[in-house]
Design an enzyme around this catalytic site. Structure first.
Site, short mmCIF file in Angstrom:
data_model
loop_
_atom_site.label_atom_id
_atom_site.label_comp_id
_atom_site.label_asym_id
_atom_site.label_seq_id
_atom_site.Cartn_x
_atom_site.Cartn_y
_atom_site.Cartn_z
CE1 TYR A 136 -2.79 3.09 0.69
CE2 TYR A 136 -3.54 2.24 2.70
CZ TYR A 136 -3.56 3.17 1.82
OH TYR A 136 -4.52 4.35 2.20
CE LYS A 164 -5.98 2.13 -1.63
NZ LYS A 164 -6.31 2.96 -0.25
#
EC number: 4.3.3.7
Length: 295
Positions: A136, A164
């Site tokens: 992330y 992400k």
């Protein structure tokens, strides 16, 4: 690793009561509301889930409620990131025990590590669990940029399955896709204005905060893209903008929480020190919600 995150994963809000306790009823309601809108998975305890404000006990409670309520209908990915490798491993093992399907692990923050340190951090964590791990990346909040070369190195780890990217920079997403194209690796948009562009560039989907309020519209971007209906996908992408325009009116996720509360699910206030929306900001959000209600 068989699991590859694809499609739309709402970046779930964490509903609270007026007393700042986790609102179990509203959390179950939100979970079902999203699954009923045909999302492809759930993403809990990210930035919009206010992960950085909850203690370990609260994080486990949130994860457990969502996992039990979902009952295997869609994959549940939970945030177990933190600053120390040891702390992340401990929480990740607990999440695995609760039945999470995958882990989202934010880069360390506050004191940015070197690329080598970040790579070692992720490899050590991935080796400590059998769950799929999603990297992330949100440099505006962490002060740390994960280089594409580092991501390419991590993509070779069996259970590191994707990233992400919430940098807001499309060129970052492109670089991640380019550097990992020979691996079984998912690149997901973490910025809701870039969902369609990410899919068109070879990404696999998005973790989308706007899906808390407008899951059907967000899911339709993916579906239209899959069906080759580009113009409809573009229109659906544009349709998210009025909601996105209100995000900056207050501390994240105060504006989104108010919007979701007014529109559909009583998610309650943000966690202190973030305060509830008031004054002009509240009026802006009310106007925006009325716009969607009228459609």
């Amino acid at each position: 690793m068989g699991f590859l995150p694809k499609g739309i994963y709402p970046a779930m809000l964490t509903p609270l009561t007026k007393d700042q306790d986790i609102n179990e009823t509203a959390l179950k309601q939100l979970t079902n509301h999203l699954i009923d809108a045909n999302v492809h998975g759930l993403f809990a305890l990210g930035t919009n889930g206010e992960f950085h404000l909850f203690n370990k006990e609260d994080k486990l409670k949130v994860a457990e409620i969502i996992i039990q309520e979902t009952a295997g209908r869609v994959p549940v990915m939970v945030g177990s990131g933190g600053n120390s490798t040891e702390e992340v491993i401990e929480l990740s093992k607990e999440m695995e025990r609760l039945g999470a399907d995958a882990l989202s692990i934010i880069t360390p923050f506050f004191i940015p590590p070197t690329q080598e340190e970040a790579a070692a951090h992720y490899k050590t964590i991935a080796a400590s669990v059998s769950l799929p791990v999603l990297l992330y990346h949100i440099p505006s909040k962490t002060g740390f940029h994960l280089e594409a070369e580092t991501v390419a190195e991590l993509a070779k780890v069996d259970n590191i399955v994707g990233i992400k990217d919430s940098s807001g920079k499309f060129e970052n997403i492109q670089q991640y896709i380019e550097h990992t194209k020979n691996e079984d690796f998912a690149v997901l948009a973490g910025t809701d204005s870039l969902i369609l562009k990410t899919l068109q560039a070879g990404g696999t989907g998005a973790v989308a905060a706007t899906a808390n309020m407008l899951p059907e519209i967000v899911v339709s971007i993916y579906q239209y893209w899959l069906d080759g209906e580009t113009e409809k996908a573009k229109a659906a992408q544009r349709e998210l903008q009025p909601l996105r325009d209100t995000f900056g009116l207050a501390t994240i996720p105060a504006a989104l929480k108010k919007a979701v509360e007014l529109y559909r699910v009583p998610v309650g206030p943000p966690k202190a020190p973030a305060g509830e929306l008031m004054g002009d900001a509240l009026r802006e959000v009310e106007k925006m919600v009325a716009y969607y209600q009228s459609k």
